[in-house]
Design an enzyme around this catalytic site. Structure first.
Site, short mmCIF file in Angstrom:
data_model
loop_
_atom_site.label_atom_id
_atom_site.label_comp_id
_atom_site.label_asym_id
_atom_site.label_seq_id
_atom_site.Cartn_x
_atom_site.Cartn_y
_atom_site.Cartn_z
N ASP A 186 -23.38 78.36 5.77
CA ASP A 186 -23.75 76.94 5.72
C ASP A 186 -24.23 76.53 4.34
OD1 ASP A 186 -24.06 74.42 6.81
OD2 ASP A 186 -26.08 74.81 7.53
N ASN A 242 -17.39 70.80 14.54
CA ASN A 242 -17.02 70.32 13.21
C ASN A 242 -15.84 69.34 13.24
OD1 ASN A 242 -17.92 73.45 11.57
ND2 ASN A 242 -19.09 71.57 11.68
#
Ligand code: IPE
Ligand code: IPE
Ligand code: MG
Length: 238
Positions: free
Chosen positions: A16, A64
């Site tokens: 991330d 996502n």
């Protein structure tokens, strides 16, 4: 690097921070994702150098898809291009590549690239690289349970373990999340029941061998008890 006492056999990483890495430099978010691919190459090499046999990375979550269309299509293209470019190098280094996640919503061309990569590298033994793409922990559990139910197999911890997408790999010993966020974001919900968690403030494109060593040092200092009062064997008893 100080000597590491205990090494994880399986590391899982939530990669991330790509978007923030790019935004800090006034670059488009996709530039961060591209640098993220470079960071993954560095970390794969570092894991091989440290004798870690299994690496599982979170590259694109079920959630996502909710990002702007341009970012989603850019991520899909990036996977396709990176794989076409890197496959022979991965194969030459003895890496077995697997893709964990739903194929639903992926273009047939991308599915073919993924399947070819899995087939081409399936006999490799230096390291297993599990790439979680279009993956969600809840999807994984529901998909496994539905397949067991359809086959008339009773649902037990053992049958679920065998039906989940990570099988036959053991659960991760160490889960690393970069980017200074302290959550799982639907990653390996079942399999991380007893993983040691390590949160790194580094944004993923900046994560390198030295950052990995910090995580390994933290792991080596942990006492894994698996519910006991004293340290337990390294593997959860069946
Ligand atoms: C992780 O980086 C990569 C994916 C989720 C695809 P992000 O894109 O989430 O980066 P941040 O968290 O916005 O910085
Ligand atoms: C998790 O990161 C997914 C990947 C790294 C692929 P996200 O950036 O999507 O997670 P949230 O939205 O911050 O929880
Ligand atoms: Mg993020």
């Amino acid at each position: 690097m100080p000597p590491v006492k205990k090494s994880p056999q399986h590391i899982a990483i939530v990669m991330d921070g790509n978007g923030r890495w790019a935004q800090k430099r006034h670059l488009p978010r996709l530039a961060g994702h591209k640098r993220g691919v470079d960071a993954l190459k560095t970390v794969i090499q570092a894991c091989i150098g440290r004798g870690i046999p299994i690496l599982t990375v979170f590259a694109f979550s079920s959630e996502n898809w909710s990002r702007p269309t341009g970012e989603v299509s850019g991520l899909l293209e990036l996977l396709n291009a990176a794989l076409r470019r890197e496959l022979s190098a991965l194969h030459a280094r003895g890496i077995r590549v697997r893709f964990l996640g739903s194929r639903h919503g992926l273009e047939p061309d991308l599915c073919t690239v993924l399947e070819n990569a899995e087939r081409a590298t399936q006999a490799n033994q230096e390291m297993i690289l599990n790439v979680c793409f279009n993956y969600g922990g809840r999807w994984d559990i529901v998909d496994a349970a539905a397949r067991l139910a359809a086959a008339g197999t009773s649902i037990t911890e053992a049958s679920m373990n065998a039906a989940l997408s990570l099988a036959p790999c053991p659960d991760p010993d160490l889960l690393i999340r970069t980017g200074d966020e302290h959550r799982l974001s639907n990653f390996l919900l079942w399999q991380c029941a007893y993983s040691e968690l390590y949160f790194s403030p580094a944004l993923w494109p900046d994560f390198d061998a030295a950052e990995l060593d910090l995580a390994l040092e933290a792991y080596a200092s942990r006492e894994r008890r698996f519910g006991r009062t004293r340290p337990a064997p390294a593997v959860v008893p069946a």
